[in-house]
Design a protein around this motif. Structure first.
Motif, PDB file in Angstrom:
ATOM      1  N   ALA A 105      50.440  46.482  33.652  1.00 15.77           N
ATOM      2  CA  ALA A 105      49.427  45.509  33.258  1.00 15.77           C
ATOM      3  C   ALA A 105      49.100  44.594  34.430  1.00 15.77           C
ATOM      4  CB  ALA A 105      49.937  44.686  32.076  1.00 15.77           C
ATOM      5  N   VAL A 106      47.826  44.430  34.703  1.00 17.86           N
ATOM      6  CA  VAL A 106      47.433  43.551  35.796  1.00 17.86           C
ATOM      7  C   VAL A 106      47.414  42.105  35.299  1.00 17.86           C
ATOM      8  CG1 VAL A 106      46.212  45.204  37.213  1.00 17.86           C
ATOM      9  CG2 VAL A 106      45.024  44.131  35.307  1.00 17.86           C
ATOM     10  N   GLY A 107      48.073  41.266  36.040  1.00 17.16           N
ATOM     11  CA  GLY A 107      48.174  39.855  35.642  1.00 17.16           C
ATOM     12  C   GLY A 107      47.007  39.045  36.159  1.00 17.16           C
ATOM     13  N   VAL A 108      45.843  39.631  36.088  1.00 19.23           N
ATOM     14  CA  VAL A 108      44.637  38.978  36.585  1.00 19.23           C
ATOM     15  C   VAL A 108      44.242  37.804  35.678  1.00 19.23           C
ATOM     16  CG1 VAL A 108      43.124  40.555  35.339  1.00 19.23           C
ATOM     17  CG2 VAL A 108      42.279  39.416  37.384  1.00 19.23           C
ATOM     18  N   THR A 109      43.993  36.701  36.304  1.00 24.33           N
ATOM     19  CA  THR A 109      43.637  35.506  35.543  1.00 24.33           C
ATOM     20  C   THR A 109      42.252  35.047  35.963  1.00 24.33           C
ATOM     21  OG1 THR A 109      45.921  34.882  35.909  1.00 24.33           O
ATOM     22  CG2 THR A 109      44.527  33.283  34.791  1.00 24.33           C
ATOM     23  N   ARG A 110      41.406  34.833  35.006  1.00 25.90           N
ATOM     24  CA  ARG A 110      40.111  34.232  35.271  1.00 25.90           C
ATOM     25  C   ARG A 110      39.988  33.079  34.303  1.00 25.90           C
ATOM     26  NH1 ARG A 110      37.659  39.112  36.437  1.00 25.90           N
ATOM     27  NH2 ARG A 110      36.766  39.070  38.508  1.00 25.90           N
ATOM     28  N   SER A 111      40.345  31.920  34.788  1.00 28.65           N
ATOM     29  CA  SER A 111      40.418  30.774  33.899  1.00 28.65           C
ATOM     30  C   SER A 111      39.435  29.689  34.303  1.00 28.65           C
ATOM     31  CB  SER A 111      41.842  30.229  33.917  1.00 28.65           C
ATOM     32  OG  SER A 111      41.863  28.908  33.449  1.00 28.65           O
ATOM     33  N   GLU A 112      38.504  29.408  33.424  1.00 37.16           N
ATOM     34  CA  GLU A 112      37.547  28.335  33.690  1.00 37.16           C
ATOM     35  C   GLU A 112      38.264  26.998  33.814  1.00 37.16           C
ATOM     36  OE1 GLU A 112      34.312  27.864  31.007  1.00 37.16           O
ATOM     37  OE2 GLU A 112      33.131  29.449  31.931  1.00 37.16           O
ATOM     38  N   VAL A 113      39.300  26.837  33.024  1.00 33.85           N
ATOM     39  CA  VAL A 113      40.064  25.593  33.061  1.00 33.85           C
ATOM     40  C   VAL A 113      40.694  25.406  34.446  1.00 33.85           C
ATOM     41  CG1 VAL A 113      42.098  24.410  32.159  1.00 33.85           C
ATOM     42  CG2 VAL A 113      40.532  25.566  30.593  1.00 33.85           C
ATOM     43  N   ALA A 114      41.349  26.447  34.938  1.00 34.04           N
ATOM     44  CA  ALA A 114      41.977  26.359  36.253  1.00 34.04           C
ATOM     45  C   ALA A 114      40.925  26.146  37.338  1.00 34.04           C
ATOM     46  CB  ALA A 114      42.790  27.622  36.529  1.00 34.04           C
ATOM     47  N   LEU A 115      39.763  26.741  37.148  1.00 35.77           N
ATOM     48  CA  LEU A 115      38.681  26.561  38.120  1.00 35.77           C
ATOM     49  C   LEU A 115      38.233  25.099  38.168  1.00 35.77           C
ATOM     50  CD1 LEU A 115      36.702  27.837  40.110  1.00 35.77           C
ATOM     51  CD2 LEU A 115      35.217  28.406  38.192  1.00 35.77           C
ATOM     52  N   GLN A 116      38.088  24.502  36.991  1.00 40.03           N
ATOM     53  CA  GLN A 116      37.706  23.085  36.975  1.00 40.03           C
ATOM     54  C   GLN A 116      38.821  22.220  37.563  1.00 40.03           C
ATOM     55  OE1 GLN A 116      36.170  21.982  33.069  1.00 40.03           O
ATOM     56  NE2 GLN A 116      34.178  22.855  33.591  1.00 40.03           N
ATOM     57  N   ALA A 117      40.057  22.587  37.285  1.00 37.99           N
ATOM     58  CA  ALA A 117      41.180  21.848  37.867  1.00 37.99           C
ATOM     59  C   ALA A 117      41.157  21.964  39.385  1.00 37.99           C
ATOM     60  CB  ALA A 117      42.500  22.387  37.327  1.00 37.99           C
ATOM     61  N   PHE A 118      40.846  23.156  39.855  1.00 41.74           N
ATOM     62  CA  PHE A 118      40.777  23.403  41.298  1.00 41.74           C
ATOM     63  C   PHE A 118      39.788  22.453  41.968  1.00 41.74           C
ATOM     64  CE2 PHE A 118      39.631  25.572  45.178  1.00 41.74           C
ATOM     65  CZ  PHE A 118      40.800  26.197  45.569  1.00 41.74           C
ATOM     66  N   MET A 119      38.673  22.272  41.299  1.00 42.11           N
ATOM     67  CA  MET A 119      37.590  21.497  41.913  1.00 42.11           C
ATOM     68  C   MET A 119      37.609  20.028  41.505  1.00 42.11           C
ATOM     69  SD  MET A 119      34.542  24.308  42.006  1.00 42.11           S
ATOM     70  CE  MET A 119      34.112  24.340  40.283  1.00 42.11           C
ATOM     71  N   LEU A 120      38.630  19.626  40.814  1.00 38.11           N
ATOM     72  CA  LEU A 120      38.707  18.254  40.308  1.00 38.11           C
ATOM     73  C   LEU A 120      38.517  17.182  41.383  1.00 38.11           C
ATOM     74  CD1 LEU A 120      39.206  17.340  37.338  1.00 38.11           C
ATOM     75  CD2 LEU A 120      41.487  16.682  38.045  1.00 38.11           C
TER      76      LEU A 120
ATOM     77  N   ALA B  15      35.177  23.845  29.464  1.00 40.22           N
ATOM     78  CA  ALA B  15      35.714  25.146  29.869  1.00 40.22           C
ATOM     79  C   ALA B  15      36.364  25.828  28.683  1.00 40.22           C
ATOM     80  CB  ALA B  15      36.723  24.960  30.997  1.00 40.22           C
ATOM     81  N   VAL B  16      36.021  27.092  28.474  1.00 41.84           N
ATOM     82  CA  VAL B  16      36.627  27.819  27.368  1.00 41.84           C
ATOM     83  C   VAL B  16      37.977  28.386  27.802  1.00 41.84           C
ATOM     84  CG1 VAL B  16      34.593  28.363  26.034  1.00 41.84           C
ATOM     85  CG2 VAL B  16      35.181  29.807  27.981  1.00 41.84           C
ATOM     86  N   GLY B  17      38.974  28.124  27.010  1.00 41.82           N
ATOM     87  CA  GLY B  17      40.326  28.574  27.349  1.00 41.82           C
ATOM     88  C   GLY B  17      40.587  29.983  26.862  1.00 41.82           C
ATOM     89  N   VAL B  18      39.608  30.826  27.024  1.00 41.72           N
ATOM     90  CA  VAL B  18      39.713  32.196  26.557  1.00 41.72           C
ATOM     91  C   VAL B  18      40.705  32.976  27.436  1.00 41.72           C
ATOM     92  CG1 VAL B  18      37.759  32.958  27.952  1.00 41.72           C
ATOM     93  CG2 VAL B  18      38.360  34.216  25.899  1.00 41.72           C
ATOM     94  N   THR B  19      41.605  33.648  26.787  1.00 42.43           N
ATOM     95  CA  THR B  19      42.612  34.402  27.519  1.00 42.43           C
ATOM     96  C   THR B  19      42.483  35.877  27.167  1.00 42.43           C
ATOM     97  OG1 THR B  19      44.037  32.542  27.000  1.00 42.43           O
ATOM     98  CG2 THR B  19      45.055  34.398  28.122  1.00 42.43           C
ATOM     99  N   ARG B  20      42.435  36.711  28.161  1.00 39.51           N
ATOM    100  CA  ARG B  20      42.467  38.152  27.943  1.00 39.51           C
ATOM    101  C   ARG B  20      43.528  38.673  28.875  1.00 39.51           C
ATOM    102  NH1 ARG B  20      37.007  38.610  27.008  1.00 39.51           N
ATOM    103  NH2 ARG B  20      36.612  39.519  24.972  1.00 39.51           N
ATOM    104  N   SER B  21      44.721  38.802  28.345  1.00 40.29           N
ATOM    105  CA  SER B  21      45.846  39.148  29.190  1.00 40.29           C
ATOM    106  C   SER B  21      46.457  40.487  28.800  1.00 40.29           C
ATOM    107  CB  SER B  21      46.895  38.034  29.082  1.00 40.29           C
ATOM    108  OG  SER B  21      48.151  38.511  29.509  1.00 40.29           O
ATOM    109  N   GLU B  22      46.404  41.429  29.704  1.00 40.96           N
ATOM    110  CA  GLU B  22      47.023  42.734  29.456  1.00 40.96           C
ATOM    111  C   GLU B  22      48.524  42.584  29.262  1.00 40.96           C
ATOM    112  OE1 GLU B  22      46.346  45.799  32.283  1.00 40.96           O
ATOM    113  OE2 GLU B  22      44.392  46.321  31.476  1.00 40.96           O
ATOM    114  N   VAL B  23      49.113  41.664  30.009  1.00 38.88           N
ATOM    115  CA  VAL B  23      50.547  41.430  29.893  1.00 38.88           C
ATOM    116  C   VAL B  23      50.893  40.967  28.476  1.00 38.88           C
ATOM    117  CG1 VAL B  23      52.448  39.975  30.660  1.00 38.88           C
ATOM    118  CG2 VAL B  23      50.877  40.939  32.341  1.00 38.88           C
ATOM    119  N   ALA B  24      50.149  39.976  27.989  1.00 44.41           N
ATOM    120  CA  ALA B  24      50.409  39.471  26.646  1.00 44.41           C
ATOM    121  C   ALA B  24      50.160  40.558  25.602  1.00 44.41           C
ATOM    122  CB  ALA B  24      49.546  38.249  26.366  1.00 44.41           C
ATOM    123  N   LEU B  25      49.181  41.408  25.869  1.00 43.17           N
ATOM    124  CA  LEU B  25      48.886  42.498  24.938  1.00 43.17           C
ATOM    125  C   LEU B  25      50.060  43.471  24.869  1.00 43.17           C
ATOM    126  CD1 LEU B  25      46.878  43.897  23.064  1.00 43.17           C
ATOM    127  CD2 LEU B  25      45.854  44.984  25.073  1.00 43.17           C
TER     128      LEU B  25
END
Lengths: 166, 166
Positions: free
Chosen positions: A86-101, B86-96
DNA sequence: CGACTCATGTAATTGGTTACATGATTAG
DNA sequence: CTAATCATGTAACCAATTACATGAGTCG
């Protein structure tokens, strides 16, 4: 592929179900892990039936179609679980906003962080409302741990922002 | 929209850059937050220039194009930060996979969890290698906290699986 | 000169969201 | 009868990945 595997997993554990049922299950039990609406689920089930992973039963009341996982479906699900890293790829809008805070001034940053904090709080409450004894217990515990630590992070950042000169 | 905002954020902080530069920055500093390859970045920059969010400078050596954020780009970025929940939508293969872990026998489950644990370990190491003083410090701290707690979760689950009868 | 990095792009496909559309059954 | 829920689907669009393609400059 993940959607496919999620559907096979649900059919495997909860038994035969319609697309409608599966969409419901995505909303409730699987919501913190994977999301899919009925517009994605219905066509996918048709393709899965064509590929021999599920059996589409005959139509019931209100045009209801009940799908059952086939032995081949079970095999493929197990294979995926065991072989697919399983790829632990994260695309998080929340983290993105935190990044640019730091782009924002103190007051705006605080407002954004409060909104983010509220989101984590909501998520935590949602997860705490789930039955911990059910099938997805491991994933639930992971979700809870992550939500708790995220909330803690938000509190720390807020405290720092409030301490800083305005 | 998030890709657009991530690009504006990078241009805002690190100054004018080419698509190539931005793709590099996605790989290094932004990797734990958002991912985008050059095939997504190049066309997006063209659209952003058409929308007046960035200025495309004239071509330099090797066809290099340097983009600069415009005042309108800055305005739109700030607006997004402040107004977009920001939507905290999570799509995680690991969690799946964690969700469906009970479908496997003890030994297979342990093997899958060890792989998942190794993934979290790698992620943690990657984050620990990042400069903590840089621009994305808040997001980095969030990533670290989440990686640590995830690793801890994996260790707990592994201990439970190993204690259980085979 | 050959390998590597810099630098940009297109095309095809897959995955996912939003909007639109329809009709049956049940509860009040 | 009417509102809600059950139940299925299509079309258009947006987001992201993979594969393909090209060429300039730099280092050994």
């Amino acid at each position: 592929m993940s959607l496919r595997m999620a559907l096979l997993g649900l059919l495997s554990v909860k038994g035969p179900a319609s697309g409608y049922d599966l969409a419901k299950k995505f909303e409730i039990s699987l919501n913190h892990v994977w999301q899919a609406g009925h517009t994605q689920i219905y066509p996918e089930l048709v393709k899965m039936a064509a590929d021999g992973l599920v059996d589409a039963g005959s139509e019931g009341a209100r045009g209801r179609k009940t799908y059952t996982i086939t032995p081949e479906g079970t095999r493929r699900l197990h294979e995926w679980m065991i072989e697919h890293a399983a790829v632990g790829v994260t695309r998080s809008e929340v983290a993105l906003q935190a990044f640019m805070l730091p782009l924002l001034g103190r007051d705006d940053a605080i407002a954004v962080m409060e909104r983010i904090r509220a989101g984590f709080q909501r998520r935590l409450a949602m997860l705490e409302g789930q039955s911990p004894a059910s099938f997805g217990a491991y994933a639930l515990r992971l979700g809870l741990a992550q939500a708790q630590v995220s909330l803690q992070w938000a509190d720390e950042v807020l405290a720092e922002l409030r301490d800083s000169a305005g």
